[in-house]
Design a protein around this motif. Structure first.
Motif, PDB file in Angstrom:
ATOM      1  N   GLY A   1      39.012 -63.700 -50.789  1.00 23.57           N
ATOM      2  CA  GLY A   1      40.090 -62.963 -50.207  1.00 23.57           C
ATOM      3  C   GLY A   1      41.209 -63.863 -49.702  1.00 23.57           C
ATOM      4  O   GLY A   1      42.368 -63.520 -49.791  1.00 23.57           O
ATOM      5  N   HIS A   2      40.868 -65.046 -49.177  1.00 16.71           N
ATOM      6  CA  HIS A   2      41.888 -65.911 -48.602  1.00 16.71           C
ATOM      7  C   HIS A   2      42.873 -66.399 -49.664  1.00 16.71           C
ATOM      8  O   HIS A   2      44.062 -66.491 -49.422  1.00 16.71           O
ATOM      9  N   ARG A   3      42.393 -66.697 -50.831  1.00 11.49           N
ATOM     10  CA  ARG A   3      43.261 -67.142 -51.912  1.00 11.49           C
ATOM     11  C   ARG A   3      44.207 -66.058 -52.368  1.00 11.49           C
ATOM     12  O   ARG A   3      45.344 -66.305 -52.696  1.00 11.49           O
ATOM     13  N   ARG A   4      43.732 -64.853 -52.432  1.00  6.74           N
ATOM     14  CA  ARG A   4      44.506 -63.739 -52.986  1.00  6.74           C
ATOM     15  C   ARG A   4      45.272 -62.977 -51.924  1.00  6.74           C
ATOM     16  O   ARG A   4      45.948 -62.023 -52.229  1.00  6.74           O
ATOM     17  N   LYS A   5      45.102 -63.349 -50.663  1.00  6.81           N
ATOM     18  CA  LYS A   5      45.781 -62.702 -49.543  1.00  6.81           C
ATOM     19  C   LYS A   5      45.377 -61.240 -49.363  1.00  6.81           C
ATOM     20  O   LYS A   5      46.110 -60.451 -48.802  1.00  6.81           O
ATOM     21  N   ASN A   6      44.251 -60.877 -49.890  1.00  4.05           N
ATOM     22  CA  ASN A   6      43.718 -59.541 -49.647  1.00  4.05           C
ATOM     23  C   ASN A   6      42.191 -59.631 -49.661  1.00  4.05           C
ATOM     24  O   ASN A   6      41.629 -60.595 -50.158  1.00  4.05           O
ATOM     25  N   TRP A   7      41.533 -58.655 -49.125  1.00  8.97           N
ATOM     26  CA  TRP A   7      40.084 -58.653 -49.054  1.00  8.97           C
ATOM     27  C   TRP A   7      39.548 -57.558 -49.961  1.00  8.97           C
ATOM     28  O   TRP A   7      40.083 -56.460 -49.985  1.00  8.97           O
ATOM     29  N   LYS A   8      38.474 -57.888 -50.671  1.00  3.47           N
ATOM     30  CA  LYS A   8      37.822 -56.902 -51.523  1.00  3.47           C
ATOM     31  C   LYS A   8      36.333 -56.895 -51.212  1.00  3.47           C
ATOM     32  O   LYS A   8      35.738 -57.945 -50.967  1.00  3.47           O
ATOM     33  N   VAL A   9      35.753 -55.719 -51.232  1.00  5.19           N
ATOM     34  CA  VAL A   9      34.319 -55.603 -51.022  1.00  5.19           C
ATOM     35  C   VAL A   9      33.623 -56.020 -52.310  1.00  5.19           C
ATOM     36  O   VAL A   9      33.988 -55.579 -53.410  1.00  5.19           O
ATOM     37  N   ARG A  10      32.631 -56.872 -52.170  1.00 10.68           N
ATOM     38  CA  ARG A  10      31.840 -57.334 -53.307  1.00 10.68           C
ATOM     39  C   ARG A  10      30.366 -57.309 -52.933  1.00 10.68           C
ATOM     40  O   ARG A  10      29.999 -57.486 -51.775  1.00 10.68           O
ATOM     41  N   LYS A  11      29.538 -57.109 -53.927  1.00 10.80           N
ATOM     42  CA  LYS A  11      28.089 -57.215 -53.762  1.00 10.80           C
ATOM     43  C   LYS A  11      27.718 -58.642 -54.164  1.00 10.80           C
ATOM     44  O   LYS A  11      28.131 -59.116 -55.230  1.00 10.80           O
ATOM     45  N   PHE A  12      26.953 -59.338 -53.308  1.00 13.69           N
ATOM     46  CA  PHE A  12      26.572 -60.721 -53.590  1.00 13.69           C
ATOM     47  C   PHE A  12      25.071 -60.825 -53.824  1.00 13.69           C
ATOM     48  O   PHE A  12      24.286 -60.175 -53.133  1.00 13.69           O
ATOM     49  N   VAL A  13      24.697 -61.666 -54.777  1.00  9.82           N
ATOM     50  CA  VAL A  13      23.296 -61.943 -55.052  1.00  9.82           C
ATOM     51  C   VAL A  13      23.122 -63.459 -55.022  1.00  9.82           C
ATOM     52  O   VAL A  13      23.761 -64.187 -55.787  1.00  9.82           O
ATOM     53  N   LEU A  14      22.244 -63.930 -54.121  1.00 14.07           N
ATOM     54  CA  LEU A  14      21.980 -65.355 -53.962  1.00 14.07           C
ATOM     55  C   LEU A  14      20.791 -65.739 -54.818  1.00 14.07           C
ATOM     56  O   LEU A  14      19.737 -65.098 -54.756  1.00 14.07           O
ATOM     57  N   ARG A  15      20.967 -66.778 -55.627  1.00 14.67           N
ATOM     58  CA  ARG A  15      19.889 -67.260 -56.491  1.00 14.67           C
ATOM     59  C   ARG A  15      19.671 -68.745 -56.251  1.00 14.67           C
ATOM     60  O   ARG A  15      20.623 -69.478 -55.993  1.00 14.67           O
ATOM     61  N   ASP A  16      18.408 -69.191 -56.373  1.00 12.51           N
ATOM     62  CA  ASP A  16      18.137 -70.620 -56.183  1.00 12.51           C
ATOM     63  C   ASP A  16      17.839 -71.354 -57.485  1.00 12.51           C
ATOM     64  O   ASP A  16      17.799 -72.572 -57.506  1.00 12.51           O
ATOM     65  N   ASP A  17      17.643 -70.638 -58.577  1.00 17.45           N
ATOM     66  CA  ASP A  17      17.376 -71.303 -59.852  1.00 17.45           C
ATOM     67  C   ASP A  17      18.089 -70.557 -60.971  1.00 17.45           C
ATOM     68  O   ASP A  17      17.514 -69.626 -61.534  1.00 17.45           O
ATOM     69  N   PRO A  18      19.329 -70.910 -61.255  1.00 19.41           N
ATOM     70  CA  PRO A  18      20.134 -71.991 -60.677  1.00 19.41           C
ATOM     71  C   PRO A  18      20.755 -71.581 -59.346  1.00 19.41           C
ATOM     72  O   PRO A  18      20.810 -70.396 -59.019  1.00 19.41           O
ATOM     73  N   ALA A  19      21.228 -72.567 -58.593  1.00 15.15           N
ATOM     74  CA  ALA A  19      21.754 -72.354 -57.240  1.00 15.15           C
ATOM     75  C   ALA A  19      23.163 -71.770 -57.304  1.00 15.15           C
ATOM     76  O   ALA A  19      24.152 -72.493 -57.310  1.00 15.15           O
ATOM     77  N   TYR A  20      23.242 -70.449 -57.367  1.00 11.52           N
ATOM     78  CA  TYR A  20      24.524 -69.760 -57.460  1.00 11.52           C
ATOM     79  C   TYR A  20      24.548 -68.547 -56.549  1.00 11.52           C
ATOM     80  O   TYR A  20      23.507 -67.942 -56.272  1.00 11.52           O
ATOM     81  N   LEU A  21      25.746 -68.199 -56.133  1.00 11.54           N
ATOM     82  CA  LEU A  21      25.996 -66.947 -55.450  1.00 11.54           C
ATOM     83  C   LEU A  21      26.846 -66.125 -56.411  1.00 11.54           C
ATOM     84  O   LEU A  21      28.021 -66.431 -56.628  1.00 11.54           O
ATOM     85  N   HIS A  22      26.237 -65.132 -57.051  1.00 12.50           N
ATOM     86  CA  HIS A  22      26.956 -64.280 -58.003  1.00 12.50           C
ATOM     87  C   HIS A  22      27.535 -63.089 -57.256  1.00 12.50           C
ATOM     88  O   HIS A  22      26.928 -62.580 -56.320  1.00 12.50           O
ATOM     89  N   TYR A  23      28.716 -62.642 -57.681  1.00 12.55           N
ATOM     90  CA  TYR A  23      29.297 -61.473 -57.043  1.00 12.55           C
ATOM     91  C   TYR A  23      29.675 -60.422 -58.073  1.00 12.55           C
ATOM     92  O   TYR A  23      30.033 -60.728 -59.201  1.00 12.55           O
ATOM     93  N   TYR A  24      29.514 -59.173 -57.637  1.00  7.04           N
ATOM     94  CA  TYR A  24      29.634 -58.007 -58.505  1.00  7.04           C
ATOM     95  C   TYR A  24      30.554 -56.980 -57.862  1.00  7.04           C
ATOM     96  O   TYR A  24      30.731 -56.954 -56.649  1.00  7.04           O
TER      97      TYR A  24
END
Length: 97
Positions: A1-24
């Motif tokens: 949101g900070h980059r785009r100057k607006n906020w959007k609701v996203r669903k986040f899924v944290l994974r450790d293999d591989p170590a990523y935070l995916h957003y949907y």
């Protein structure tokens, strides 16, 4: 949101293999809109963001700085949830593959 100057609701899924935070898109969709690589990242609570209005962020922000120095600002639903996200992401950044 900070980059785009607006906020959007996203669903986040944290994974450790591989170590990523995916957003949907929370409205649905199987494919992620994007991902944040967490291996070696730094994550911290953000108490004040100069570009934001107080009513927009409610002091429940946190920042992820990736190993390639990309900054992401996320807003949690509560201060308790922010603390849980920070701890979980810190663990994955150290132990994830």
């Amino acid at each position: 949101g900070h980059r785009r100057k607006n906020w959007k609701v996203r669903k986040f899924v944290l994974r450790d293999d591989p170590a990523y935070l995916h957003y949907y898109d929370p409205a649905g969709g199987e494919e992620p809109l994007g991902a944040i690589h967490l291996r070696g990242c730094v994550v911290t609570a953000v108490e004040d963001m100069p570009d934001s209005k107080k009513y927009d962020v409610d002091n429940i922000l946190f920042e992820i700085i990736t190993a390639s120095e990309i900054h992401y600002y996320l807003q949690a639903a509560s201060s308790t949830e922010r603390t849980e996200w920070i701890k979980a992401i810190q663990t994955v950044s150290r132990t994830g593959k």
